[in-house]
Design a protein around this motif. Sequence first.
Motif, PDB file in Angstrom:
ATOM      1  N   VAL A  14     -10.729   4.695  -3.846  1.00  0.00           N
ATOM      2  CA  VAL A  14     -10.834   3.790  -4.991  1.00  0.00           C
ATOM      3  C   VAL A  14     -12.277   3.668  -5.463  1.00  0.00           C
ATOM      4  O   VAL A  14     -12.537   3.482  -6.661  1.00  0.00           O
ATOM      5  CB  VAL A  14     -10.244   2.406  -4.657  1.00  0.00           C
ATOM      6  CG1 VAL A  14      -8.751   2.515  -4.386  1.00  0.00           C
ATOM      7  CG2 VAL A  14     -10.950   1.756  -3.474  1.00  0.00           C
ATOM      8  N   LEU A  70      -9.286   4.934   1.978  1.00  0.00           N
ATOM      9  CA  LEU A  70      -8.866   4.208   0.780  1.00  0.00           C
ATOM     10  C   LEU A  70     -10.069   3.628   0.038  1.00  0.00           C
ATOM     11  O   LEU A  70     -10.112   3.643  -1.201  1.00  0.00           O
ATOM     12  CB  LEU A  70      -7.890   3.098   1.147  1.00  0.00           C
ATOM     13  CG  LEU A  70      -6.457   3.547   1.426  1.00  0.00           C
ATOM     14  CD1 LEU A  70      -5.637   2.391   1.985  1.00  0.00           C
ATOM     15  CD2 LEU A  70      -5.796   4.089   0.157  1.00  0.00           C
ATOM     16  N   SER A  88       0.373   5.709  -7.354  1.00  0.00           N
ATOM     17  CA  SER A  88      -0.888   6.295  -7.833  1.00  0.00           C
ATOM     18  C   SER A  88      -0.797   7.816  -7.893  1.00  0.00           C
ATOM     19  O   SER A  88      -1.329   8.447  -8.808  1.00  0.00           O
ATOM     20  CB  SER A  88      -2.046   5.864  -6.924  1.00  0.00           C
ATOM     21  OG  SER A  88      -2.290   4.489  -7.032  1.00  0.00           O
ATOM     22  N   LEU A  95       2.089   1.543  -3.603  1.00  0.00           N
ATOM     23  CA  LEU A  95       1.029   1.805  -4.582  1.00  0.00           C
ATOM     24  C   LEU A  95       0.397   3.187  -4.399  1.00  0.00           C
ATOM     25  O   LEU A  95       0.014   3.823  -5.390  1.00  0.00           O
ATOM     26  CB  LEU A  95      -0.039   0.722  -4.484  1.00  0.00           C
ATOM     27  CG  LEU A  95       0.353  -0.630  -5.090  1.00  0.00           C
ATOM     28  CD1 LEU A  95      -0.670  -1.694  -4.715  1.00  0.00           C
ATOM     29  CD2 LEU A  95       0.476  -0.522  -6.610  1.00  0.00           C
ATOM     30  N   ILE A  96       0.286   3.642  -3.164  1.00  0.00           N
ATOM     31  CA  ILE A  96      -0.240   4.996  -2.947  1.00  0.00           C
ATOM     32  C   ILE A  96       0.700   6.027  -3.563  1.00  0.00           C
ATOM     33  O   ILE A  96       0.266   6.963  -4.229  1.00  0.00           O
ATOM     34  CB  ILE A  96      -0.451   5.262  -1.447  1.00  0.00           C
ATOM     35  CG1 ILE A  96      -1.631   4.431  -0.918  1.00  0.00           C
ATOM     36  CG2 ILE A  96      -0.709   6.751  -1.186  1.00  0.00           C
ATOM     37  CD1 ILE A  96      -1.769   4.457   0.587  1.00  0.00           C
ATOM     38  N   VAL A 149      -7.030  -3.619   0.000  1.00  0.00           N
ATOM     39  CA  VAL A 149      -7.920  -3.146   1.065  1.00  0.00           C
ATOM     40  C   VAL A 149      -8.966  -4.213   1.396  1.00  0.00           C
ATOM     41  O   VAL A 149      -9.259  -4.474   2.569  1.00  0.00           O
ATOM     42  CB  VAL A 149      -8.590  -1.827   0.655  1.00  0.00           C
ATOM     43  CG1 VAL A 149      -9.673  -1.433   1.667  1.00  0.00           C
ATOM     44  CG2 VAL A 149      -7.556  -0.708   0.561  1.00  0.00           C
ATOM     45  N   LEU A 165       0.831  -1.206   0.000  1.00  0.00           N
ATOM     46  CA  LEU A 165       0.000   0.000   0.000  1.00  0.00           C
ATOM     47  C   LEU A 165       0.867   1.259   0.000  1.00  0.00           C
ATOM     48  O   LEU A 165       0.550   2.237  -0.685  1.00  0.00           O
ATOM     49  CB  LEU A 165      -0.935   0.007   1.208  1.00  0.00           C
ATOM     50  CG  LEU A 165      -2.172  -0.885   1.099  1.00  0.00           C
ATOM     51  CD1 LEU A 165      -2.947  -0.875   2.412  1.00  0.00           C
ATOM     52  CD2 LEU A 165      -3.074  -0.433  -0.053  1.00  0.00           C
ATOM     53  N   ILE A 171      -4.929  -1.590  -5.318  1.00  0.00           N
ATOM     54  CA  ILE A 171      -5.247  -1.068  -3.983  1.00  0.00           C
ATOM     55  C   ILE A 171      -6.593  -1.604  -3.511  1.00  0.00           C
ATOM     56  O   ILE A 171      -6.752  -1.972  -2.337  1.00  0.00           O
ATOM     57  CB  ILE A 171      -5.237   0.474  -3.988  1.00  0.00           C
ATOM     58  CG1 ILE A 171      -3.798   0.985  -4.161  1.00  0.00           C
ATOM     59  CG2 ILE A 171      -5.838   1.027  -2.694  1.00  0.00           C
ATOM     60  CD1 ILE A 171      -3.692   2.488  -4.329  1.00  0.00           C
ATOM     61  N   SER A 184      -3.125   0.580 -10.771  1.00  0.00           N
ATOM     62  CA  SER A 184      -2.684   0.747  -9.393  1.00  0.00           C
ATOM     63  C   SER A 184      -3.887   0.808  -8.456  1.00  0.00           C
ATOM     64  O   SER A 184      -3.878   0.220  -7.374  1.00  0.00           O
ATOM     65  CB  SER A 184      -1.838   2.019  -9.259  1.00  0.00           C
ATOM     66  OG  SER A 184      -1.431   2.217  -7.918  1.00  0.00           O
TER      67      SER A 184
END
Length: 223
Positions: A116, A112, A31, A27-28, A53, A24, A49, A45
């Motif tokens: 998303v 999150l 992103s 990827l955060i 999650v 995470l 995520i 991405s």
Amino acid sequence: MPEPAVAGRYKLWDGPVRLVHWLLVGLIAFSWWSSEDHLNWHRWSGYAIIGLVIFRIWWGFAGGGAARFSSFVRGPATILGYLKTVGRRDPSDVPGHNPLGALSVLAFLVVLLAQVGTGLFAVDIDAFEAGPMSDRVSFETGRQIAEIHELTFRVLQGLVVLHVLAVLFYLVWKRTDLIGPMITGKRALPSDPGLAAAPWWRLALGVALAGAIAWALSKGLRF
């Protein structure tokens, strides 16, 4: 930094929790970087995520030991009681997330999911780029959702800053290393917390469930 008086280093975080945490983090950041000029990568991405999650929520109920929500989510009285101890220099010996850290975990998961989730319906200003479920809403609604998507990312950035500051506070003031255990899985504690591991089939089921849901959402729930 000195550690609290300990009997040894004991297993705390299992592999799935540590892997989800660091994936995470990466990827955060990815992103954020890809949100302007690499929107195709940005979408993939986001799907990753989503899967992470969903898996973490599953693992919060089906995982073992410190991964379970029941091991660290506490009521208002416990949280207020812990707040009274934060200013002390005593090293923290709470195995797993402390009551304040639990709030951070829940906040990250909620934000999150909002991030998303809105990305699935968001539409850019030229209607050239859009989420896989953007055809379910009007252009105007898609643009409003895109604005919420941007806003939730600002909230996410704020949570990241607070998280980093909290980690530094515990390292410097309370002489408690929270980073090392999230890498090695072990932490210096006064005694073995005796956290049981979850059976492998729960891990396999969680991975399959998270992957299936993320794949379905990436296709706009069309099969």
